[in-house]
Write a protein that holds these residues in place. Sequence first.
Motif, PDB file in Angstrom:
ATOM      1  N   THR A  98     -23.578 -28.966   7.759  1.00  0.00           N
ATOM      2  CA  THR A  98     -23.338 -27.558   7.451  1.00  0.00           C
ATOM      3  C   THR A  98     -22.554 -26.885   8.569  1.00  0.00           C
ATOM      4  O   THR A  98     -21.826 -25.924   8.338  1.00  0.00           O
ATOM      5  CB  THR A  98     -24.667 -26.832   7.185  1.00  0.00           C
ATOM      6  OG1 THR A  98     -25.391 -27.578   6.202  1.00  0.00           O
ATOM      7  CG2 THR A  98     -24.441 -25.438   6.648  1.00  0.00           C
ATOM      8  N   GLU A  99     -22.659 -27.413   9.776  1.00  0.00           N
ATOM      9  CA  GLU A  99     -21.856 -26.885  10.883  1.00  0.00           C
ATOM     10  C   GLU A  99     -20.373 -27.071  10.596  1.00  0.00           C
ATOM     11  O   GLU A  99     -19.561 -26.191  10.896  1.00  0.00           O
ATOM     12  CB  GLU A  99     -22.228 -27.570  12.191  1.00  0.00           C
ATOM     13  CG  GLU A  99     -23.618 -27.217  12.676  1.00  0.00           C
ATOM     14  CD  GLU A  99     -24.017 -27.957  13.939  1.00  0.00           C
ATOM     15  OE1 GLU A  99     -23.128 -28.515  14.630  1.00  0.00           O
ATOM     16  OE2 GLU A  99     -25.214 -27.975  14.247  1.00  0.00           O
ATOM     17  N   TYR A 100     -20.009 -28.196  10.008  1.00  0.00           N
ATOM     18  CA  TYR A 100     -18.605 -28.441   9.662  1.00  0.00           C
ATOM     19  C   TYR A 100     -18.119 -27.437   8.612  1.00  0.00           C
ATOM     20  O   TYR A 100     -16.987 -26.960   8.683  1.00  0.00           O
ATOM     21  CB  TYR A 100     -18.400 -29.867   9.146  1.00  0.00           C
ATOM     22  CG  TYR A 100     -18.683 -30.935  10.169  1.00  0.00           C
ATOM     23  CD1 TYR A 100     -18.106 -30.898  11.435  1.00  0.00           C
ATOM     24  CD2 TYR A 100     -19.549 -31.978   9.879  1.00  0.00           C
ATOM     25  CE1 TYR A 100     -18.375 -31.882  12.379  1.00  0.00           C
ATOM     26  CE2 TYR A 100     -19.830 -32.968  10.808  1.00  0.00           C
ATOM     27  CZ  TYR A 100     -19.236 -32.917  12.055  1.00  0.00           C
ATOM     28  OH  TYR A 100     -19.510 -33.894  12.986  1.00  0.00           O
ATOM     29  N   VAL A 101     -18.978 -27.131   7.658  1.00  0.00           N
ATOM     30  CA  VAL A 101     -18.635 -26.138   6.642  1.00  0.00           C
ATOM     31  C   VAL A 101     -18.415 -24.781   7.310  1.00  0.00           C
ATOM     32  O   VAL A 101     -17.442 -24.078   7.034  1.00  0.00           O
ATOM     33  CB  VAL A 101     -19.726 -26.059   5.549  1.00  0.00           C
ATOM     34  CG1 VAL A 101     -19.467 -24.897   4.604  1.00  0.00           C
ATOM     35  CG2 VAL A 101     -19.808 -27.371   4.783  1.00  0.00           C
ATOM     36  N   ALA A 102     -19.313 -24.413   8.220  1.00  0.00           N
ATOM     37  CA  ALA A 102     -19.208 -23.128   8.923  1.00  0.00           C
ATOM     38  C   ALA A 102     -17.927 -23.059   9.752  1.00  0.00           C
ATOM     39  O   ALA A 102     -17.243 -22.024   9.771  1.00  0.00           O
ATOM     40  CB  ALA A 102     -20.433 -22.922   9.803  1.00  0.00           C
TER      41      ALA A 102
ATOM     42  N   GLU B 266     -12.292 -21.041  10.445  1.00  0.00           N
ATOM     43  CA  GLU B 266     -10.841 -21.261  10.456  1.00  0.00           C
ATOM     44  C   GLU B 266     -10.153 -20.395   9.405  1.00  0.00           C
ATOM     45  O   GLU B 266      -9.159 -19.724   9.688  1.00  0.00           O
ATOM     46  CB  GLU B 266     -10.556 -22.738  10.214  1.00  0.00           C
ATOM     47  CG  GLU B 266      -9.098 -23.105  10.233  1.00  0.00           C
ATOM     48  CD  GLU B 266      -8.887 -24.586   9.961  1.00  0.00           C
ATOM     49  OE1 GLU B 266      -8.003 -24.894   9.137  1.00  0.00           O
ATOM     50  OE2 GLU B 266      -9.588 -25.416  10.562  1.00  0.00           O
ATOM     51  N   THR B 267     -10.674 -20.415   8.186  1.00  0.00           N
ATOM     52  CA  THR B 267     -10.063 -19.642   7.099  1.00  0.00           C
ATOM     53  C   THR B 267     -10.158 -18.150   7.354  1.00  0.00           C
ATOM     54  O   THR B 267      -9.185 -17.415   7.181  1.00  0.00           O
ATOM     55  CB  THR B 267     -10.729 -19.994   5.751  1.00  0.00           C
ATOM     56  OG1 THR B 267     -10.488 -21.371   5.487  1.00  0.00           O
ATOM     57  CG2 THR B 267     -10.176 -19.148   4.619  1.00  0.00           C
ATOM     58  N   LEU B 268     -11.330 -17.684   7.771  1.00  0.00           N
ATOM     59  CA  LEU B 268     -11.500 -16.251   8.020  1.00  0.00           C
ATOM     60  C   LEU B 268     -10.596 -15.774   9.158  1.00  0.00           C
ATOM     61  O   LEU B 268     -10.030 -14.675   9.088  1.00  0.00           O
ATOM     62  CB  LEU B 268     -12.967 -15.940   8.323  1.00  0.00           C
ATOM     63  CG  LEU B 268     -13.915 -16.075   7.123  1.00  0.00           C
ATOM     64  CD1 LEU B 268     -15.362 -16.032   7.581  1.00  0.00           C
ATOM     65  CD2 LEU B 268     -13.630 -14.982   6.090  1.00  0.00           C
ATOM     66  N   THR B 269     -10.432 -16.589  10.168  1.00  0.00           N
ATOM     67  CA  THR B 269      -9.537 -16.249  11.275  1.00  0.00           C
ATOM     68  C   THR B 269      -8.100 -16.174  10.775  1.00  0.00           C
ATOM     69  O   THR B 269      -7.356 -15.243  11.127  1.00  0.00           O
ATOM     70  CB  THR B 269      -9.680 -17.273  12.417  1.00  0.00           C
ATOM     71  OG1 THR B 269     -11.036 -17.262  12.885  1.00  0.00           O
ATOM     72  CG2 THR B 269      -8.751 -16.940  13.565  1.00  0.00           C
ATOM     73  N   GLN B 270      -7.703 -17.121   9.938  1.00  0.00           N
ATOM     74  CA  GLN B 270      -6.347 -17.105   9.369  1.00  0.00           C
ATOM     75  C   GLN B 270      -6.116 -15.861   8.513  1.00  0.00           C
ATOM     76  O   GLN B 270      -4.996 -15.369   8.420  1.00  0.00           O
ATOM     77  CB  GLN B 270      -6.096 -18.358   8.535  1.00  0.00           C
ATOM     78  CG  GLN B 270      -5.946 -19.611   9.361  1.00  0.00           C
ATOM     79  CD  GLN B 270      -5.868 -20.874   8.508  1.00  0.00           C
ATOM     80  OE1 GLN B 270      -6.024 -20.842   7.294  1.00  0.00           O
ATOM     81  NE2 GLN B 270      -5.631 -21.993   9.173  1.00  0.00           N
TER      82      GLN B 270
ATOM     83  N   TRP C 276     -13.022 -21.332  -1.586  1.00  0.00           N
ATOM     84  CA  TRP C 276     -13.897 -20.262  -2.084  1.00  0.00           C
ATOM     85  C   TRP C 276     -13.639 -18.962  -1.326  1.00  0.00           C
ATOM     86  O   TRP C 276     -13.534 -17.889  -1.937  1.00  0.00           O
ATOM     87  CB  TRP C 276     -15.358 -20.722  -1.950  1.00  0.00           C
ATOM     88  CG  TRP C 276     -16.390 -19.717  -2.309  1.00  0.00           C
ATOM     89  CD1 TRP C 276     -16.735 -19.297  -3.560  1.00  0.00           C
ATOM     90  CD2 TRP C 276     -17.259 -19.036  -1.410  1.00  0.00           C
ATOM     91  NE1 TRP C 276     -17.767 -18.384  -3.490  1.00  0.00           N
ATOM     92  CE2 TRP C 276     -18.108 -18.214  -2.173  1.00  0.00           C
ATOM     93  CE3 TRP C 276     -17.416 -19.045  -0.020  1.00  0.00           C
ATOM     94  CZ2 TRP C 276     -19.086 -17.406  -1.608  1.00  0.00           C
ATOM     95  CZ3 TRP C 276     -18.397 -18.247   0.544  1.00  0.00           C
ATOM     96  CH2 TRP C 276     -19.211 -17.434  -0.243  1.00  0.00           C
ATOM     97  N   LEU C 277     -13.522 -19.032  -0.004  1.00  0.00           N
ATOM     98  CA  LEU C 277     -13.246 -17.830   0.785  1.00  0.00           C
ATOM     99  C   LEU C 277     -11.873 -17.260   0.454  1.00  0.00           C
ATOM    100  O   LEU C 277     -11.709 -16.047   0.296  1.00  0.00           O
ATOM    101  CB  LEU C 277     -13.338 -18.127   2.278  1.00  0.00           C
ATOM    102  CG  LEU C 277     -14.734 -18.294   2.842  1.00  0.00           C
ATOM    103  CD1 LEU C 277     -14.667 -18.786   4.286  1.00  0.00           C
ATOM    104  CD2 LEU C 277     -15.519 -16.993   2.756  1.00  0.00           C
ATOM    105  N   PHE C 278     -10.892 -18.141   0.339  1.00  0.00           N
ATOM    106  CA  PHE C 278      -9.535 -17.667   0.049  1.00  0.00           C
ATOM    107  C   PHE C 278      -9.468 -16.993  -1.320  1.00  0.00           C
ATOM    108  O   PHE C 278      -8.881 -15.927  -1.474  1.00  0.00           O
ATOM    109  CB  PHE C 278      -8.532 -18.815   0.150  1.00  0.00           C
ATOM    110  CG  PHE C 278      -7.119 -18.346   0.036  1.00  0.00           C
ATOM    111  CD1 PHE C 278      -6.493 -17.706   1.095  1.00  0.00           C
ATOM    112  CD2 PHE C 278      -6.413 -18.502  -1.150  1.00  0.00           C
ATOM    113  CE1 PHE C 278      -5.193 -17.233   0.983  1.00  0.00           C
ATOM    114  CE2 PHE C 278      -5.104 -18.037  -1.268  1.00  0.00           C
ATOM    115  CZ  PHE C 278      -4.498 -17.399  -0.201  1.00  0.00           C
ATOM    116  N   VAL C 279     -10.106 -17.595  -2.317  1.00  0.00           N
ATOM    117  CA  VAL C 279     -10.117 -17.027  -3.667  1.00  0.00           C
ATOM    118  C   VAL C 279     -10.805 -15.658  -3.663  1.00  0.00           C
ATOM    119  O   VAL C 279     -10.409 -14.757  -4.405  1.00  0.00           O
ATOM    120  CB  VAL C 279     -10.810 -17.989  -4.662  1.00  0.00           C
ATOM    121  CG1 VAL C 279     -11.145 -17.316  -5.973  1.00  0.00           C
ATOM    122  CG2 VAL C 279      -9.935 -19.209  -4.898  1.00  0.00           C
TER     123      VAL C 279
END
Length: 147
Positions: free
Chosen positions: A15-19, A24-28, A139-142
């Motif tokens: 789950t750490e890898y998922v986080a 990464e995505t949220l920072t982008q 999921w975050l990007f969508v």
Amino acid sequence: MSSFQIIIGSMLGGTEYVAEACQETLTQLGHEVTLHFSPKLEDIPHENQTWLICTSTHGAGDYPDNLVPFVDQLTASTIDLTTTNYAVIGVGDSSYDTFCFAAKRIDKLLESKGCKNKIPLKTFDMQEEIDPEDEAQTWLFVNKDHL
């Protein structure tokens, strides 16, 4: 943009890898992001923050050991969390009848404490998902307009 606190519940590290992929995505997307591997309520900003909980389920539907102190503190807390937004990602195995139970429980707990849900609970089934990190980023990007 927003400030995200990613709160991680993990027994074996997956789950750490998922986080980290979410970070990464949220920072982008232009957000400020802080990861909490050993979360303690008093160390996590809450006013006008978005908490992203990434957790697995341990044992018979239990929280991972590293998340238990945070959950206990949150349960006992009287802090005003009405300006705190949240989203939850659960990682699990659907062959267990307690599939993503920790994620479902913390989702309800956050709502009961006055937090506002930004995106409905997302679960990843390790029986089906080849790469939950990529799936979480998608999921975050969508859902970026709801963050």
